[in-house]
Design a protein around this motif. Structure first.
Motif, short mmCIF file in Angstrom:
data_model
loop_
_atom_site.label_atom_id
_atom_site.label_comp_id
_atom_site.label_asym_id
_atom_site.label_seq_id
_atom_site.Cartn_x
_atom_site.Cartn_y
_atom_site.Cartn_z
N THR A 74 0.07 -30.07 40.61
CA THR A 74 -1.21 -30.24 39.90
C THR A 74 -1.52 -29.01 39.06
OG1 THR A 74 -2.01 -31.63 41.71
CG2 THR A 74 -3.66 -30.72 40.22
N ASP A 75 -1.22 -27.84 39.64
CA ASP A 75 -1.47 -26.62 38.87
C ASP A 75 -0.57 -26.55 37.63
OD1 ASP A 75 -3.32 -25.88 40.73
OD2 ASP A 75 -1.92 -24.67 41.93
N GLN A 84 -1.79 -28.85 35.09
CA GLN A 84 -2.98 -28.31 34.45
C GLN A 84 -2.59 -27.26 33.39
OE1 GLN A 84 -6.03 -29.41 35.06
NE2 GLN A 84 -6.88 -28.05 33.51
N THR A 96 -1.49 -36.16 36.05
CA THR A 96 -2.49 -35.40 36.83
C THR A 96 -3.34 -36.33 37.71
OG1 THR A 96 -2.58 -33.78 35.05
CG2 THR A 96 -4.39 -33.76 36.65
N VAL A 136 -1.25 -37.48 40.56
CA VAL A 136 -1.07 -36.40 41.52
C VAL A 136 -2.32 -36.23 42.37
CG1 VAL A 136 -0.80 -33.91 41.74
CG2 VAL A 136 0.69 -35.18 40.20
N HIS A 137 -3.51 -36.28 41.73
CA HIS A 137 -4.77 -36.19 42.49
C HIS A 137 -4.91 -37.34 43.49
CE1 HIS A 137 -6.64 -32.71 40.69
NE2 HIS A 137 -6.38 -33.15 39.45
#
Length: 517
Positions: free
Chosen positions: A321-322, A325, A405, A408-409
């Motif tokens: 996720t990072d 981002q 994203t 993934v969340h």
């Protein structure tokens, strides 16, 4: 009817017992016959002065009296003998019926000679042989005749001719002599039957006395001897019967105890057989519980490893996720750079347009510059077109990064939920492992208790066997005692039979004496 009651009845009672039904049905029956005859005469027109209403009322009362007479007959007997209360009520009923119906006919039918039926009405009461009832009926019938001769003289008395006085005297003399004569006759018959019954009883008593005197001494001697012998036999029999009853009770109790002991041994043997089955099952349960406990511990370890791996996957998803981002941020920076290049391209295109304008103004001297300006414009347009395509690609990349994203969340959230479920399951398995440990301990304890129970059962079976042997020995002794008692009972029974024969002879004599009495 009971024989004793029949013997105690007087001749008058026997007579009343026989005629009770006859009189109570004959009297209303005779009235009913009169009603039928008068109704027939009215239909034929032979009684024109008689009212239909009065005639119908007469017929209805006759039916009512007949029904009442049937009720008196149905309820008047007890054990085949007329009850005193029913006899008294029947006499009152007869007196009322005769008085009412006689006067009904006197005032309804214009018959000059109906007074002659007064004797028939009085004779009906004479059947009861109650001179008081006959006298009372005679008074009411005679009084009714006297009153009706005064009230309805024109219709009921003979014509006033030369024979009127003679006819009236004949009627008066007939009534005055006949009715008292019936009363006297009833009284004499009643007294004669009572006295005849007394004379018959006295003669029978004389016969009884002669028989009684001849048999009395013999009966007393036999009775005395029989009573003495019976007393001895009763005492002996009572003792033997008591001993026999006691022995029988002991034997029955011993047999019952023997039966219960054998049944208890059978139950204990069956329990001993089931002991092995229970022991095998306890052992199987113990082994199964131990295996289940081992499997639970293995599952606990596997779940712990799985929980560790899930934690690592969760950390990896956070790192992904990072990165996503950071990629999104880089795409934003590329977008800004592309925007800058697009601005430069627009400025270059504008500059090329200005150069083309200036070259056109220069004419021939500006043609070479015009070509360069045209190429610069084409390059600017080409750059803009390329930037548009790059921008579309970057847009699709941005969308893919955003979608990645989001996934993934979402996966991180599901993995977190999964970790929560794994934590709960892991806690449940830990609790189950503890419970299985308790169960294994309980099974071990039950196995030890079962082993001790088996030892107690074996001791109980041994004790019951010894008890059964002792009871069998006692039963043999009781049977020997019982045989001795039965032998004594047979002897006493034979003695009692002889005594019974003597007593039957005495009873037979007493019966003969009672019959003669």
């Amino acid at each position: 009817m009971d024989e004793n009651k029949k013997q105690n009845l007087s001749a008058l009672d026997e007579y009343i017992n026989s005629v009770y039904v006859l009189i109570l049905l004959l009297t209303p029956g005779a009235c009913q016959c009169a009603g039928i005859v008068y109704t027939f005469n009215k239909i034929m027109g032979w009684l024109p002065t008689v009212s239909w209403i009065a005639l119908i009322l007469f017929d209805v009362t006759c039916l009512l009296y007949l029904a009442m007479g049937i009720v008196f007959v149905k309820t008047g007997f007890s054990d085949g003998v007329v009850k005193k209360s029913s006899l008294k009520a029947g006499k009152i009923f007869l007196l009322v019926v005769l008085f009412v119906q006689f006067n009904f006919i006197l005032y309804m039918i214009p018959a000059k000679d109906f007074w002659g039926f007064a004797f028939f009405f009085v004779v009906l009461t004479a059947f009861f042989l109650d001179y008081k009832l006959v006298a009372l009926t005679s008074l009411e019938i005679g009084g009714s005749l006297a009153v009706v001769w005064i009230v309805r003289a024109k219709l009921l008395l003979p014509e006033k001719d030369d024979m009127f006085i003679t006819n009236m005297m004949d009627r008066a003399i007939c009534v005055l002599l006949s009715l008292p004569a019936l009363v006297l006759l009833t009284y004499l018959i009643n007294r004669f039957l009572v006295n005849a019954k007394k004379d018959e009883m006295e003669r029978n008593n004389e016969k009884v006395r002669t028989v009684l005197d001849s048999v009395k001494s013999l009966s007393e001697n036999l009775l005395s001897a029989g009573n003495a012998l019976s007393q001895i036999s009763d005492n002996e029999s009572a003792s033997v019967e008591e001993l026999s009853a006691t022995s029988t009770q002991l034997l029955e109790g011993s047999n019952m105890l023997d039966s219960k002991t054998r049944e208890s041994m059978e139950n204990l043997n069956e329990l001993d057989e089931w002991k092995n089955v229970v022991a095998d099952n306890v052992e199987k349960v113990e082994m199964t519980s131990k295996d289940l406990l081992g499997k639970s511990k293995e599952n606990e370890a596997l779940l712990a490893d799985l929980q560790t791996i899930n934690g690592e996957v969760s950390d990896s998803l956070v790192a992904t996720t990072d990165v996503a981002q950071k990629l999104a941020e880089a795409m934003d920076e590329i977008g800004m750079t592309l925007k800058l290049i697009s601005d430069i391209s627009n400025s270059t295109n504008l500059l090329a347009l200005n150069a083309s304008i200036e070259a056109a103004r220069a004419g021939e001297a500006g043609k070479g510059f015009a070509v360069v300006a045209l190429e610069v414009g084409n390059l600017a347009n080409s750059t803009k077109t390329s930037l548009d395509e790059v921008e579309k690609v970057i847009k699709r990349v941005r969308e893919n990064v955003e979608e990645m994203t989001r996934y993934v969340h979402e996966n991180a959230r599901k993995l977190e939920k999964q970790n929560e479920y794994f934590t709960n399951v892991f806690a449940g398995i830990q609790d189950m492992t503890q419970l299985l440990g308790v169960s294994v301990d309980a099974v071990n304890t039950m196995g030890e208790a079962h082993h001790k129970q088996a030892m107690v059962i074996q001791n109980t079976v041994s004790i019951n066997k010894e008890l059964a042997d002792d009871i069998s020995s006692e039963n043999a002794q009781f049977q020997s005692i019982n045989k001795m008692v039965e032998s004594n009972v047979n002897d006493i029974s034979e003695m009692a039979a002889q005594i019974s024969t003597i007593n039957e002879m005495v009873d037979e004599m007493n019966n003969l004496l009672r019959i003669e009495g």
